[in-house]
Design a protein around this motif. Structure first.
Motif, PDB file in Angstrom:
ATOM      1  N   GLN A 105       0.805  -1.210   0.000  1.00 30.43           N
ATOM      2  CA  GLN A 105       0.000   0.000   0.000  1.00 30.43           C
ATOM      3  C   GLN A 105       0.846   1.270   0.000  1.00 30.43           C
ATOM      4  OE1 GLN A 105      -3.625  -0.066   2.533  1.00 30.43           O
ATOM      5  NE2 GLN A 105      -2.835  -2.011   3.307  1.00 30.43           N
ATOM      6  N   GLY A 106       2.143   1.132  -0.096  1.00 27.85           N
ATOM      7  CA  GLY A 106       3.004   2.314  -0.187  1.00 27.85           C
ATOM      8  C   GLY A 106       3.287   2.951   1.164  1.00 27.85           C
ATOM      9  N   THR A 107       3.549   4.243   1.138  1.00 28.01           N
ATOM     10  CA  THR A 107       3.940   4.966   2.341  1.00 28.01           C
ATOM     11  C   THR A 107       2.734   5.231   3.248  1.00 28.01           C
ATOM     12  OG1 THR A 107       3.576   7.133   1.339  1.00 28.01           O
ATOM     13  CG2 THR A 107       5.738   6.114   0.995  1.00 28.01           C
ATOM     14  N   GLU A 108       3.030   5.659   4.465  1.00 29.36           N
ATOM     15  CA  GLU A 108       1.966   5.953   5.424  1.00 29.36           C
ATOM     16  C   GLU A 108       1.095   7.109   4.936  1.00 29.36           C
ATOM     17  OE1 GLU A 108      -0.629   5.828   8.385  1.00 29.36           O
ATOM     18  OE2 GLU A 108       0.947   4.348   8.021  1.00 29.36           O
ATOM     19  N   LYS A 109       1.715   8.108   4.272  1.00 25.43           N
ATOM     20  CA  LYS A 109       0.948   9.241   3.753  1.00 25.43           C
ATOM     21  C   LYS A 109      -0.004   8.783   2.657  1.00 25.43           C
ATOM     22  CE  LYS A 109      -0.089  13.602   3.476  1.00 25.43           C
ATOM     23  NZ  LYS A 109      -0.818  14.278   4.576  1.00 25.43           N
ATOM     24  N   MET A 110       0.447   7.897   1.791  1.00 21.80           N
ATOM     25  CA  MET A 110      -0.413   7.342   0.746  1.00 21.80           C
ATOM     26  C   MET A 110      -1.586   6.597   1.361  1.00 21.80           C
ATOM     27  SD  MET A 110       2.588   5.953  -1.821  1.00 21.80           S
ATOM     28  CE  MET A 110       1.468   5.136  -2.933  1.00 21.80           C
ATOM     29  N   GLN A 111      -1.317   5.812   2.384  1.00 21.30           N
ATOM     30  CA  GLN A 111      -2.373   5.054   3.040  1.00 21.30           C
ATOM     31  C   GLN A 111      -3.372   5.971   3.743  1.00 21.30           C
ATOM     32  OE1 GLN A 111      -0.900   1.654   5.372  1.00 21.30           O
ATOM     33  NE2 GLN A 111       1.018   1.749   4.203  1.00 21.30           N
ATOM     34  N   GLN A 112      -2.876   7.064   4.291  1.00 24.21           N
ATOM     35  CA  GLN A 112      -3.749   8.019   4.973  1.00 24.21           C
ATOM     36  C   GLN A 112      -4.747   8.640   3.992  1.00 24.21           C
ATOM     37  OE1 GLN A 112      -1.615  11.168   6.922  1.00 24.21           O
ATOM     38  NE2 GLN A 112      -3.466  12.283   7.501  1.00 24.21           N
ATOM     39  N   ILE A 113      -4.249   9.058   2.836  1.00 27.73           N
ATOM     40  CA  ILE A 113      -5.134   9.636   1.814  1.00 27.73           C
ATOM     41  C   ILE A 113      -6.116   8.580   1.306  1.00 27.73           C
ATOM     42  CG2 ILE A 113      -5.212  10.660  -0.486  1.00 27.73           C
ATOM     43  CD1 ILE A 113      -2.465  11.897   0.113  1.00 27.73           C
ATOM     44  N   ALA A 114      -5.627   7.351   1.101  1.00 22.17           N
ATOM     45  CA  ALA A 114      -6.483   6.273   0.609  1.00 22.17           C
ATOM     46  C   ALA A 114      -7.598   5.962   1.606  1.00 22.17           C
ATOM     47  CB  ALA A 114      -5.647   5.025   0.351  1.00 22.17           C
ATOM     48  N   ARG A 115      -7.269   5.979   2.899  1.00 28.38           N
ATOM     49  CA  ARG A 115      -8.296   5.702   3.914  1.00 28.38           C
ATOM     50  C   ARG A 115      -9.385   6.762   3.914  1.00 28.38           C
ATOM     51  NH1 ARG A 115      -3.840   3.731   7.026  1.00 28.38           N
ATOM     52  NH2 ARG A 115      -3.508   5.790   7.941  1.00 28.38           N
ATOM     53  N   ALA A 116      -8.997   8.016   3.665  1.00 26.06           N
ATOM     54  CA  ALA A 116      -9.992   9.087   3.613  1.00 26.06           C
ATOM     55  C   ALA A 116     -10.953   8.874   2.450  1.00 26.06           C
ATOM     56  CB  ALA A 116      -9.283  10.436   3.474  1.00 26.06           C
ATOM     57  N   VAL A 117     -10.430   8.471   1.299  1.00 25.76           N
ATOM     58  CA  VAL A 117     -11.286   8.186   0.141  1.00 25.76           C
ATOM     59  C   VAL A 117     -12.181   6.982   0.426  1.00 25.76           C
ATOM     60  CG1 VAL A 117     -11.295   7.543  -2.294  1.00 25.76           C
ATOM     61  CG2 VAL A 117      -9.611   9.191  -1.461  1.00 25.76           C
ATOM     62  N   GLN A 118     -11.621   5.944   1.031  1.00 24.31           N
ATOM     63  CA  GLN A 118     -12.400   4.743   1.362  1.00 24.31           C
ATOM     64  C   GLN A 118     -13.533   5.065   2.327  1.00 24.31           C
ATOM     65  OE1 GLN A 118      -9.546   1.856   2.835  1.00 24.31           O
ATOM     66  NE2 GLN A 118      -8.217   2.165   1.060  1.00 24.31           N
ATOM     67  N   GLU A 119     -13.237   5.890   3.318  1.00 25.39           N
ATOM     68  CA  GLU A 119     -14.258   6.264   4.300  1.00 25.39           C
ATOM     69  C   GLU A 119     -15.393   7.047   3.642  1.00 25.39           C
ATOM     70  OE1 GLU A 119     -14.654   8.870   8.460  1.00 25.39           O
ATOM     71  OE2 GLU A 119     -12.682   8.539   7.528  1.00 25.39           O
ATOM     72  N   GLY A 120     -15.040   7.992   2.775  1.00 27.54           N
ATOM     73  CA  GLY A 120     -16.061   8.779   2.090  1.00 27.54           C
ATOM     74  C   GLY A 120     -16.911   7.934   1.161  1.00 27.54           C
ATOM     75  N   ALA A 121     -16.290   7.028   0.419  1.00 30.15           N
ATOM     76  CA  ALA A 121     -17.021   6.170  -0.510  1.00 30.15           C
ATOM     77  C   ALA A 121     -17.969   5.238   0.241  1.00 30.15           C
ATOM     78  CB  ALA A 121     -16.042   5.364  -1.358  1.00 30.15           C
ATOM     79  N   ALA A 122     -17.505   4.677   1.354  1.00 33.79           N
ATOM     80  CA  ALA A 122     -18.352   3.784   2.148  1.00 33.79           C
ATOM     81  C   ALA A 122     -19.540   4.534   2.745  1.00 33.79           C
ATOM     82  CB  ALA A 122     -17.520   3.127   3.254  1.00 33.79           C
ATOM     83  N   ALA A 123     -19.313   5.765   3.203  1.00 35.22           N
ATOM     84  CA  ALA A 123     -20.398   6.571   3.772  1.00 35.22           C
ATOM     85  C   ALA A 123     -21.446   6.886   2.709  1.00 35.22           C
ATOM     86  CB  ALA A 123     -19.839   7.860   4.366  1.00 35.22           C
ATOM     87  N   TYR A 124     -20.987   7.200   1.509  1.00 30.71           N
ATOM     88  CA  TYR A 124     -21.922   7.491   0.416  1.00 30.71           C
ATOM     89  C   TYR A 124     -22.785   6.271   0.104  1.00 30.71           C
ATOM     90  CZ  TYR A 124     -23.707   8.235  -4.271  1.00 30.71           C
ATOM     91  OH  TYR A 124     -24.528   8.326  -5.353  1.00 30.71           O
ATOM     92  N   LEU A 125     -22.167   5.110  -0.019  1.00 29.55           N
ATOM     93  CA  LEU A 125     -22.926   3.904  -0.376  1.00 29.55           C
ATOM     94  C   LEU A 125     -23.909   3.510   0.724  1.00 29.55           C
ATOM     95  CD1 LEU A 125     -20.597   1.424  -2.273  1.00 29.55           C
ATOM     96  CD2 LEU A 125     -22.409   2.889  -3.144  1.00 29.55           C
ATOM     97  N   ARG A 126     -23.502   3.669   1.974  1.00 32.61           N
ATOM     98  CA  ARG A 126     -24.426   3.353   3.079  1.00 32.61           C
ATOM     99  C   ARG A 126     -25.677   4.212   2.986  1.00 32.61           C
ATOM    100  NH1 ARG A 126     -19.751   2.994   6.373  1.00 32.61           N
ATOM    101  NH2 ARG A 126     -20.044   5.139   7.057  1.00 32.61           N
ATOM    102  N   ARG A 127     -25.489   5.484   2.731  1.00 29.49           N
ATOM    103  CA  ARG A 127     -26.640   6.387   2.631  1.00 29.49           C
ATOM    104  C   ARG A 127     -27.487   6.058   1.405  1.00 29.49           C
ATOM    105  NH1 ARG A 127     -30.548   8.075   3.228  1.00 29.49           N
ATOM    106  NH2 ARG A 127     -31.356  10.141   3.768  1.00 29.49           N
ATOM    107  N   GLN A 128     -26.843   5.731   0.322  1.00 34.99           N
ATOM    108  CA  GLN A 128     -27.571   5.413  -0.898  1.00 34.99           C
ATOM    109  C   GLN A 128     -28.390   4.133  -0.746  1.00 34.99           C
ATOM    110  OE1 GLN A 128     -25.395   4.225  -4.555  1.00 34.99           O
ATOM    111  NE2 GLN A 128     -26.498   5.900  -5.550  1.00 34.99           N
ATOM    112  N   PHE A 129     -27.787   3.103  -0.206  1.00 32.70           N
ATOM    113  CA  PHE A 129     -28.496   1.838  -0.032  1.00 32.70           C
ATOM    114  C   PHE A 129     -29.652   1.971   0.966  1.00 32.70           C
ATOM    115  CE2 PHE A 129     -24.508  -0.566  -1.433  1.00 32.70           C
ATOM    116  CZ  PHE A 129     -25.017  -0.735  -2.721  1.00 32.70           C
ATOM    117  N   LYS A 130     -29.472   2.831   1.962  1.00 38.51           N
ATOM    118  CA  LYS A 130     -30.545   3.057   2.928  1.00 38.51           C
ATOM    119  C   LYS A 130     -31.764   3.665   2.247  1.00 38.51           C
ATOM    120  CE  LYS A 130     -31.468   5.299   7.384  1.00 38.51           C
ATOM    121  NZ  LYS A 130     -30.893   6.152   8.465  1.00 38.51           N
TER     122      LYS A 130
END
Length: 258
Positions: A49-74
């Protein structure tokens, strides 16, 4: 394919002999496709997954995408439940076909949503791994991971589409066409909402990131200093990955029904 004869008109037709063999083969192919998808997921997640900074940015995108899908499916869940009961009120050859049509409407919607969810969930994890591979091992390794990441949605599309259609034919035999209508409708309904909703979110986030970052703050596009860039990347994933994957499954499913 062999004619089913007059029994089809009375709803008493059966699928036997070589026809049944082909349906079983299709079901086996579906399971193999899902097994390949599982292997591809394992391959992608095993990459660096690369450097810690790369993983930090990736986690932010993952969190936002998961939140969007949860709201959409609801939100979509309400429509799916309502249409399930509406389909029960529509005429059919028998009560069994009516219930089957409604049940496989749910299955089609579930499979369409699952394809979109799986495709997007792996994409937001594969993105950082592709970037890490390009940064370290080079373009060949990065392309390998990217191809496997995209391949998962393809294998889920084929596997779930064939599995749903084969299951309908194995259970309902001669009455399968009426039940398959519900399966295709469920896939189409969810794909429409996910494609349109994801597209709207994508453009709204993209415009917002440009206005705030580039116009007001003079920050280059896709610069991590612009918080809206995360929303922009989330939008790209929910529109181009989740929405497109669900749309692809819908096209595959309704083609099978046709």
């Amino acid at each position: 394919m062999r004619r089913l004869g007059p029994a089809l008109a009375s709803g008493g037709a059966t699928v036997t002999g070589s026809n049944l063999t082909w349906v079983v083969i299709v079901a086996v192919v579906a399971l193999l496709a899902l097994a390949v998808a599982g292997w591809l997921v394992r391959e992608v997640l095993a990459a660096s997954q690369g450097t810690e900074k790369m993983q930090q940015i990736a986690r932010a995108v993952q969190e936002g995408a998961a939140a969007y899908l949860r709201r959409q499916f609801k939100t979509l869940g309400v429509f799916v439940v309502v249409i399930f009961f509406v389909l029960l009120l529509l005429p059919a050859d028998s009560a069994s076909v009516r219930w089957g049509r409604s049940a496989f409407f749910l299955v089609g919607a579930l499979f369409s949503g699952l394809t979109g969810f799986t495709g997007m969930s792996l994409t937001v994890r594969g993105n950082v791994r592709v970037a890490a591979a390009a940064r370290g091992a080079g373009e060949r390794s990065a392309l390998r991971i990217a191809f496997r990441t995209g391949g998962v949605a393809g294998m889920f599309t084929v596997g779930l589409g064939l599995a749903g259609a084969a299951l309908v034919v194995l259970i309902y035999r001669g009455n399968a066409p009426s039940v398959l209508e519900g399966f295709g409708f469920g896939a189409a309904l969810l794909a429409m909402f996910m494609r349109v909703g994801g597209g709207i979110y994508t453009k709204a986030a993209d415009v917002g990131a440009d206005l705030v970052g580039k116009v007001e703050k003079h920050i280059p596009e896709d610069d991590p200093r612009n918080a809206a860039t995360i929303a922009d990347n989330v939008g790209d994933n929910v529109g181009d990955c989740a929405g497109m994957a669900a749309d692809l499954f819908e096209s595959y499913a309704v083609t099978l029904v046709a």
